[in-house]
Design an enzyme around this catalytic site. Structure first.
Site, PDB file in Angstrom:
ATOM      1  N   GLY A  27      -1.603   7.544   1.106  1.00  0.00           N
ATOM      2  CA  GLY A  27      -1.876   7.868   2.472  1.00  0.00           C
ATOM      3  C   GLY A  27      -0.819   7.620   3.339  1.00  0.00           C
ATOM      4  N   TYR A  28      -0.937   6.679   4.427  1.00  0.00           N
ATOM      5  CA  TYR A  28      -0.043   6.414   5.567  1.00  0.00           C
ATOM      6  C   TYR A  28       1.032   5.474   4.786  1.00  0.00           C
ATOM      7  CZ  TYR A  28      -2.302   8.737   9.166  1.00  0.00           C
ATOM      8  OH  TYR A  28      -2.731   9.896  10.118  1.00  0.00           O
ATOM      9  N   ASP A  42      -2.044  -6.556  -7.817  1.00  0.00           N
ATOM     10  CA  ASP A  42      -3.027  -6.767  -6.665  1.00  0.00           C
ATOM     11  C   ASP A  42      -2.336  -7.678  -5.390  1.00  0.00           C
ATOM     12  OD1 ASP A  42      -4.995  -7.608  -5.133  1.00  0.00           O
ATOM     13  OD2 ASP A  42      -5.916  -8.797  -6.481  1.00  0.00           O
ATOM     14  N   ALA A  43      -2.146  -6.793  -4.203  1.00  0.00           N
ATOM     15  CA  ALA A  43      -1.582  -7.265  -3.018  1.00  0.00           C
ATOM     16  C   ALA A  43      -2.285  -8.652  -2.667  1.00  0.00           C
ATOM     17  CB  ALA A  43      -1.423  -6.344  -1.993  1.00  0.00           C
ATOM     18  N   LYS A  46     -10.919  -3.864  11.671  1.00  0.00           N
ATOM     19  CA  LYS A  46      -9.847  -3.433  12.712  1.00  0.00           C
ATOM     20  C   LYS A  46      -9.905  -4.368  13.756  1.00  0.00           C
ATOM     21  CE  LYS A  46      -9.050   0.125   9.863  1.00  0.00           C
ATOM     22  NZ  LYS A  46      -8.023  -0.209   8.928  1.00  0.00           N
ATOM     23  N   VAL A  81      -3.508  -1.173   3.510  1.00  0.00           N
ATOM     24  CA  VAL A  81      -4.641  -1.626   2.505  1.00  0.00           C
ATOM     25  C   VAL A  81      -5.848  -1.042   2.817  1.00  0.00           C
ATOM     26  CG1 VAL A  81      -5.254  -3.353   0.960  1.00  0.00           C
ATOM     27  CG2 VAL A  81      -2.821  -3.641   1.729  1.00  0.00           C
ATOM     28  N   GLY A 111       0.870  -1.162   0.008  1.00  0.00           N
ATOM     29  CA  GLY A 111       0.090  -0.155  -0.067  1.00  0.00           C
ATOM     30  C   GLY A 111       0.907   1.248   0.044  1.00  0.00           C
ATOM     31  N   SER A 112       1.944   1.290  -0.879  1.00  0.00           N
ATOM     32  CA  SER A 112       2.873   2.151  -0.728  1.00  0.00           C
ATOM     33  C   SER A 112       2.497   3.497  -1.466  1.00  0.00           C
ATOM     34  CB  SER A 112       4.226   1.778  -1.454  1.00  0.00           C
ATOM     35  OG  SER A 112       4.139   1.194  -2.570  1.00  0.00           O
ATOM     36  N   TYR A 143     -17.862   3.746  12.577  1.00  0.00           N
ATOM     37  CA  TYR A 143     -16.577   3.310  12.187  1.00  0.00           C
ATOM     38  C   TYR A 143     -16.283   2.231  13.038  1.00  0.00           C
ATOM     39  CZ  TYR A 143     -12.019   3.387  10.418  1.00  0.00           C
ATOM     40  OH  TYR A 143     -10.795   3.013   9.947  1.00  0.00           O
TER      41      TYR A 143
END
Length: 406
Positions: free
Chosen positions: A61-62, A119-120, A255, A147, A57-58, A246
């Site tokens: 975002g974070y 696709d990871a 999460k 991700v 997910g590079s 959330y």
């Protein structure tokens, strides 16, 4: 006379509606990466050995911020994975252009860090990435898993799961920050029906810890876990004001699964003296965030309270690396790295809650930092970035960085 423009060179404008822009600006995306790099202090001295990192997910975002922080501050080598669309009828996705700019930073710094557009979730991606890591580095020190995906196809069953952003049990009514076509901000009340049990389970399959665990397992089976290996999956808790959609909703269930996965992975990593963590980051403007009802309004109010004290993704990512490289990371009672204490402090939450209760069409721009939010949102696509001439034509058809050579 000016030479004719290439077919793929043109003026790029922020067309779209609401929070979905259909074009990304190559120069704006590159400039945003430069500005992120400028936030990173140089290392006091080069590392004795370049650590190897895998960032999943590079490109946004974070994950993007963690990649840049790792390259500039910690001298990492390794591989980053993003899943982006090349230019065609429209420009490429913003992550495509940001990856090109991040690769340029790596080359400038002498880092052997390459990027794969894949696709990871796919087993073929895991195999090919681990082949590359084994050939070039022989082992991995860090795995950052960042991700946020709308769907995941399990390569072993062939089943495609779709994630949903819904409450559990009862409908959820909230106010959402939205933008008209002329850019004017307004607040609209929205109601979201609760998720079914099947939709909740599917969201966990997409956004929970299953794929993260498979990456760690694949590394272990190939003998690529170095002594002291550490991995982190990025998470969020958020405010009580948004908890129904959330943390207590479908994404919260995912999460929670990430957190239980971290506990299981740490037990398995004991053999190499390693550990797995979730990192509870603070709020930030991301494309995933804008899709969650109520959270855009909450974040704009949070910025209204904090002003320039609102930490950037890069500031938080630097602290994440500080924790990953510390002898003993600072974790809470659940074993989570907490980067959100600034957001969830009682005084800050009380101030945001008061503004939330006081919002009216007349007080919106007084209580919420609307210009900041709009600029941050548009910058995700490379627009409203300082130092960019948006009237000038730009090349949109740029190649993905070659991962076959350092």
């Amino acid at each position: 006379m000016h030479p004719p423009l290439a077919q793929s060179e043109r003026v790029v404008s922020p067309t779209g509606r609401g929070y979905l822009l259909l074009e990304s600006h190559p120069a704006g995306c590159a400039r945003s990466v430069e500005l992120m790099r400028a936030e990173v202090p140089a290392p006091e001295k080069p590392p004795a050995r370049r650590p190897t990192a895998l960032v999943i997910g590079s490109s946004a975002g974070y994950g993007l911020a963690s990649t840049i922080a790792g390259l500039v501050r910690y001298g990492i080598d390794g591989v980053g994975i993003g899943f982006e669309r090349p230019a065609g009828h429209r420009s490429a996705t913003a992550g495509w252009y940001r990856t090109i700019a991040t690769r340029a930073i790596a080359r400038e710094l002498g880092s052997d860090f390459s990027f794969r557009n894949a696709d990871a979730f796919a087993d073929t991606t895991k195999t090919e990435t681990l082949d590359l890591l084994a050939e070039r580095f022989g082992g991995v020190d860090y795995l950052i898993y960042s991700v946020a995906a709308p769907r995941r196809t399990d390569p072993r069953s062939g089943t495609t799961y779709h994630s949903v952003l819904k409450p559990l049990g009862t409908p959820y009514t909230t106010r959402n920050l939205e933008f008209a076509d002329d850019g004017a901000a307004y607040v609209r009340e929205v109601t979201v029906d609760p998720a079914t049990a099947a939709a909740t389970a599917a969201t966990v399959r997409v956004m929970g810890g299953e794929d993260w665990s498979r990456w760690v397992t694949a590394l272990a089976e190939r003998g690529l876990l170095r002594d002291g290996f550490r991995t982190v999956a990025l998470s969020y808790i958020g405010s009580p004001l948004t908890s129904a959609i959330y943390r207590e909703g479908t994404i919260g269930a995912a999460k929670a699964d990430l957190e239980s996965t971290a506990v299981a992975l740490t037990e398995r990593l004991a053999a190499v003296g390693g550990a797995a963590y979730t990192s509870v980051n603070g709020a930030a403007i991301t494309q995933a965030l804008t899709a969650i009802p109520g959270i855009p309004l909450y974040v704009s109010l949070l910025r209204g309270v904090l002003g320039d004290r609102f930490p950037s993704p890069m500031e938080q990512s630097l602290e994440l690396w500080n924790q990953l490289t510390a002898h003993r990371p600072d974790v809470d009672e659940a074993g989570r790295v907490r980067l959100d204490r600034w957001e969830l402090s009682a005084p800050v939450q009380a101030a945001v809650a008061e503004r939330w209760r006081s919002i009216t069409p007349e007080t919106l721009t007084e209580l919420a930092d609307i210009p900041w939010f709009r600029t941050q949102f548009r910058s995700l696509y490379g627009f409203d970035v300082p130092g960019v001439d948006y009237a000038a034509p730009v090349e949109t058809d740029l190649p993905w960085p070659d991962s076959s050579t350092p």
